[in-house]
Design an enzyme around this catalytic site. Structure first.
Site, PDB file in Angstrom:
ATOM      1  N   CYS A   2       3.229  -5.966  13.009  1.00  0.00           N
ATOM      2  CA  CYS A   2       4.147  -5.990  14.594  1.00  0.00           C
ATOM      3  C   CYS A   2       3.182  -5.707  15.734  1.00  0.00           C
ATOM      4  CB  CYS A   2       5.257  -5.014  14.602  1.00  0.00           C
ATOM      5  SG  CYS A   2       6.413  -4.979  13.403  1.00  0.00           S
ATOM      6  N   ARG A  28       0.599 -10.682  15.071  1.00  0.00           N
ATOM      7  CA  ARG A  28       0.649  -9.628  14.475  1.00  0.00           C
ATOM      8  C   ARG A  28       2.187  -9.556  13.605  1.00  0.00           C
ATOM      9  NH1 ARG A  28      -2.665  -5.617  15.576  1.00  0.00           N
ATOM     10  NH2 ARG A  28      -1.302  -3.970  14.736  1.00  0.00           N
ATOM     11  N   TRP A  75       7.086  -8.150  12.343  1.00  0.00           N
ATOM     12  CA  TRP A  75       7.070  -8.573  11.082  1.00  0.00           C
ATOM     13  C   TRP A  75       7.639  -7.740  10.149  1.00  0.00           C
ATOM     14  CZ3 TRP A  75       4.713  -7.092   6.508  1.00  0.00           C
ATOM     15  CH2 TRP A  75       4.388  -8.115   5.593  1.00  0.00           C
ATOM     16  N   ASN A 101       5.230  -0.047  15.744  1.00  0.00           N
ATOM     17  CA  ASN A 101       4.551  -1.122  14.706  1.00  0.00           C
ATOM     18  C   ASN A 101       4.170   0.145  13.434  1.00  0.00           C
ATOM     19  OD1 ASN A 101       2.636  -2.510  13.283  1.00  0.00           O
ATOM     20  ND2 ASN A 101       0.841  -1.844  14.666  1.00  0.00           N
ATOM     21  N   GLY A 102       4.503  -0.015  12.489  1.00  0.00           N
ATOM     22  CA  GLY A 102       3.907   0.873  11.434  1.00  0.00           C
ATOM     23  C   GLY A 102       5.334   1.069  10.398  1.00  0.00           C
ATOM     24  N   GLU A 483     -12.394 -19.100  -1.209  1.00  0.00           N
ATOM     25  CA  GLU A 483     -11.823 -19.052  -0.008  1.00  0.00           C
ATOM     26  C   GLU A 483     -11.342 -20.594   0.425  1.00  0.00           C
ATOM     27  OE1 GLU A 483     -11.320 -17.170   2.317  1.00  0.00           O
ATOM     28  OE2 GLU A 483     -11.462 -18.244   4.045  1.00  0.00           O
ATOM     29  N   LYS A 487      -7.564 -20.621   1.617  1.00  0.00           N
ATOM     30  CA  LYS A 487      -7.312 -21.432   3.188  1.00  0.00           C
ATOM     31  C   LYS A 487      -6.135 -22.290   2.792  1.00  0.00           C
ATOM     32  CE  LYS A 487      -8.283 -19.258   5.612  1.00  0.00           C
ATOM     33  NZ  LYS A 487      -9.233 -17.998   5.342  1.00  0.00           N
ATOM     34  N   GLU A 490      -2.641 -20.681   2.016  1.00  0.00           N
ATOM     35  CA  GLU A 490      -2.089 -20.121   3.234  1.00  0.00           C
ATOM     36  C   GLU A 490      -1.555 -21.040   4.338  1.00  0.00           C
ATOM     37  OE1 GLU A 490      -4.113 -16.868   4.854  1.00  0.00           O
ATOM     38  OE2 GLU A 490      -5.970 -17.927   5.011  1.00  0.00           O
ATOM     39  N   HIS A 506     -12.098 -22.961 -20.837  1.00  0.00           N
ATOM     40  CA  HIS A 506     -11.539 -21.839 -21.444  1.00  0.00           C
ATOM     41  C   HIS A 506      -9.988 -21.846 -21.252  1.00  0.00           C
ATOM     42  CE1 HIS A 506     -15.358 -20.394 -23.073  1.00  0.00           C
ATOM     43  NE2 HIS A 506     -15.658 -20.545 -21.806  1.00  0.00           N
ATOM     44  N   LYS A 605      -1.426 -11.352  10.774  1.00  0.00           N
ATOM     45  CA  LYS A 605      -2.712 -11.225  10.999  1.00  0.00           C
ATOM     46  C   LYS A 605      -3.338 -10.241  10.267  1.00  0.00           C
ATOM     47  CE  LYS A 605      -6.960 -12.983  12.572  1.00  0.00           C
ATOM     48  NZ  LYS A 605      -7.371 -13.744  11.785  1.00  0.00           N
TER      49      LYS A 605
HETATM   50  O1  M6R Z   1      -8.640  -7.950   8.746  1.00  0.00           O
HETATM   51  P1  M6R Z   1      -8.974  -7.812   7.369  1.00  0.00           P
HETATM   52  O2  M6R Z   1     -10.160  -8.632   7.320  1.00  0.00           O
HETATM   53  O3  M6R Z   1      -9.081  -6.433   6.688  1.00  0.00           O
HETATM   54  O4  M6R Z   1      -7.863  -8.868   6.664  1.00  0.00           O
HETATM   55  C1  M6R Z   1      -7.889  -9.103   5.389  1.00  0.00           C
HETATM   56  C2  M6R Z   1      -7.233 -10.066   4.902  1.00  0.00           C
HETATM   57  O5  M6R Z   1      -5.608  -9.787   5.063  1.00  0.00           O
HETATM   58  C3  M6R Z   1      -7.142 -11.584   5.415  1.00  0.00           C
HETATM   59  O6  M6R Z   1      -8.735 -12.152   4.938  1.00  0.00           O
HETATM   60  C4  M6R Z   1      -6.332 -12.746   5.002  1.00  0.00           C
HETATM   61  O7  M6R Z   1      -6.366 -12.735   3.534  1.00  0.00           O
HETATM   62  C5  M6R Z   1      -6.109 -13.611   5.815  1.00  0.00           C
HETATM   63  N1  M6R Z   1      -5.092 -14.392   5.537  1.00  0.00           N
HETATM   64  C6  M6R Z   1      -7.067 -14.678   5.238  1.00  0.00           C
HETATM   65  O8  M6R Z   1      -7.150 -15.990   5.971  1.00  0.00           O
END
Ligand code: M6R
Length: 610
Positions: A2, A28, A75, A101-102, A483, A487, A490, A506, A605
């Site tokens: 949030c 956020r 969120w 937020n929290g 990675e 990507k 997501e 395997h 984020k």
């Molecule tokens: O802010 P942070 O680097 O701690 O965040 C970690 C993950 O939440 C972040 O990398 C997440 O996996 C993203 N969606 C990747 O694109």
């Protein structure tokens, strides 16, 4: 998650100020949004499920006569996304409104108590208890009411509160969720993050846990939860509002991918000294003696930052010859720590607010391990709590997917690995110089890769219709494979897995047929021949293969369906040059599939809850 924002000043366009601020915080959370403004005698709330632009549309005809207000982009954690569960929340008398937020962990008990005393709740959220507590504790002073109320809360919160009784005041408080204040001329702001206020001011106060703030148009006073005034340093932010805008790019994600040559330069800036060697001592602050005696390093991180951690492991073990374990923070925090030996914990987190990583840091500190944070956000919780900090300096990343912050993390880790090797005499100066010179070339190499975007876009068009992908690599290529898969998942919602190429036999090779393409990280290096054999195995099962290979490798072209070429670099740096084309590949597939690449569904984020 949030995002919250608040304004008090003299400007009469409160709606625009709050909505503009919220748009900068949309990363956020974005399942609902709302604002509350103070008029002379009452609080006016407008809130709605959906994106901020939906709220904006609904309010297009509204002309609020107010100069003080709060806003929220949500969120959901407690209570599904709905109009009624959206923030701001108001009390029974509708004289107070709060954004939060929290997570309030003891909200059930508090709600029962408040209901037994006659309070009527409108929503299913944990947040609403806060505003009813404030209503109960109000004896003519909003700050006092907030201070009394937050003492009853367990959990995490950053809040902003307005009241019809003090129409030119906003009170904020923080515990385990970020909150900053922006200081202007005759106006002041509160927000979850700096970009929300950058258009108006670069003077920032970063609140600590256990602090509250009262802002009016002419003052900003910080208190501890016992009401004692605190003196705070004002932080002068150097990046400007432009850095948080799209600068002509269609999406933040694309802009951030293309910023990487510059962000890598920024991560390197000032860290390679005139004599050509790395010196991080003034930033890291953890004593050289401690670093020299290290027996083990534990890296804690989540998501993309975890994959950057795997890159860091390879670099530190290669250069500094210290064993490194890389742990997913959400796992690490629930296992006992073996508190033995000279151990350094490195927390990698771009936001500096990821809850699991923060808890892992605190656990490490508790057993006496020094903690080095590698955050991007200046003044974030990780940065403030760590013993030493190595900022990535990538600038604000607005797209939910990590792109430029990952390559910046890798560069910070390369710098640290070389610095550590030098301190411990594990690398000769000639060899070190060679690796440092190549590090300085990385921005140029990324520029070359970005200039090949049309080819990557064409491949995205060719492959956008497939429903499954494997990303395969070995040793230095493996973190890039992981990675690449994350990507793609997501951003495009296509099923993808990152896997060690040698493990295919395997089990997973059973998946392969002509409808299941594999992306191989197949750059020049020690395991190149092994990777070629793995590619042969896939081709023998009619699997389509895209290889990410080194410029000049004509042999691989004969073997695979498509090649994405990247310039040569030392093997240890190949994760950086190979993730960049995979970011672009994902971006273009997302666009072809008509998706919101900046705000993928179900994500936020910064993951500030467990
Ligand atoms: O802010 P942070 O680097 O701690 O965040 C970690 C993950 O939440 C972040 O990398 C997440 O996996 C993203 N969606 C990747 O694109």
């Amino acid at each position: 998650m949030c995002g919250i924002v608040a304004y008090t000043g003299k400007k009469d366009n409160i709606k625009e100020i709050l909505i503009e601020g919220l748009k900068k915080l949309e990363y956020r959370g974005y399942d609902s949004a709302g604002i509350a403004v103070c008029t002379d005698t009452q609080i006016k709330v407008s809130k709605k499920k959906g994106f901020i632009k939906d709220l904006e549309k609904e309010l297009s005809q509204e002309n609020f006569r107010s100069t003080t207000g709060i806003g929220h982009t949500r969120w959901a954690t407690h209570g599904e996304p709905s109009d009624i569960n959206s923030h701001p929340h108001t009390d029974c008398t509708e004289k107070f409104a709060v954004v939060h937020n929290g997570i309030i962990e003891n909200y059930k008990e508090l709600r029962e108590e408040l209901e037994s005393r006659g309070h009527v709740f409108k929503s299913k959220t944990d947040t609403e208890v806060i505003v009813h507590l404030i209503e109960e504790n109000f004896d003519g002073d909003l700050l006092n009411a907030v201070l009394k109320s937050v003492k009853k809360l367990k959990g995490s919160f950053a809040i902003a509160v307005v009241s019809a009784y003090e129409p030119e005041t906003v009170v904020g408080a923080r515990q385990d969720s970020p909150l900053i204040a922006g200081l202007g001329e005759g106006e002041n702001f509160l927000a979850s993050d700096i970009p929300a206020v950058l258009k108006h001011t670069r003077k920032i106060l970063v609140l600590e846990d256990g602090e509250a703030i009262k802002i009016t148009p002419g003052s900003a006073e910080v208190y501890d939860f016992d009401g004692r005034l605190r003196h705070k340093e004002v932080l002068q932010v150097t990046w400007d509002a432009e850095a948080a805008e799209k600068s002509g790019y269609e999406d933040f994600m694309l802009k951030e991918i293309f910023e990487q040559p510059d962000t890598i330069r920024n991560t390197l800036r000032g860290r390679i000294k005139q004599d050509g060697f790395i010196d991080l001592s003034s930033e890291i602050k953890i004593g050289k003696n401690i670093l020299k005696k290290l027996e083990r390093i534990i890296i804690v991180a989540c998501g993309t930052s975890y994959y950057a951690g795997l890159v860091g492991k390879n670099a530190i073990e290669l250069f500094a010859q210290i064993p490194v374990e890389v742990e997913i923070s959400s796992e690490f925090r629930y296992r006992p720590i073996l508190a033995e030996g000279n151990v350094l914990v490195i927390a990698i987190t771009q936001s500096g607010e990821t809850a699991d990583t923060l808890v892992s840091m605190r656990m490490a500190k508790k057993v006496g391990f020094p903690v080095l944070a590698i955050p991007n956000v200046v003044g974030s919780t990780a940065a403030r709590e760590a013993d030493g900090v190595l900022y990535t300096h990538a600038g604000p990343e607005i797209g939910v997917a990590a792109t430029k912050t990952m390559t910046a993390q890798m560069v910070a880790l390369y710098l640290f690995a070389l610095y550590l090797a030098q301190l411990r005499n594990r690398i000769g100066s000639e060899r070190e110089k060679k690796f440092i010179d190549e590090l300085k070339r990385l921005p140029e190499l990324v520029e070359m890769i970005l200039s090949r975007k049309e080819h990557i876009k064409a491949l995205a068009e060719k492959y956008a219709g497939f429903d499954n992908f494997l990303f395969l690599g070995r040793t230095h290529g493996l973190p890039a494979a992981y990675e690449g898969a994350l990507k793609l998942k997501e951003i495009t919602y296509i099923h993808a897995e990152g896997y060690p190429a040698g493990e295919m036999k395997h089990g997973p090779i059973a998946l392969i047929d002509e409808n299941f393409p594999s992306v191989f990280i197949a750059t020049a290096g020690e395991v190149y021949e092994k990777i070629i054999s793995n590619i042969e195995e896939i081709k023998a099962r009619k699997g389509k293969v895209i290889a990410v290979a080194t410029d000049g490798d004509t042999r691989i072209k004969e073997l695979v369906d498509d090649v994405i070429y990247v310039p040569w670099t030392f093997e240890v740096y190949t994760p950086l040059v190979t993730v960049v084309p995979l970011q672009l590949f994902t971006y273009y597939i997302g666009k072809i599939r008509n998706l919101n690449v900046d705000q993928p569904r179900n994500l936020a984020k910064s993951v500030t809850v467990e």
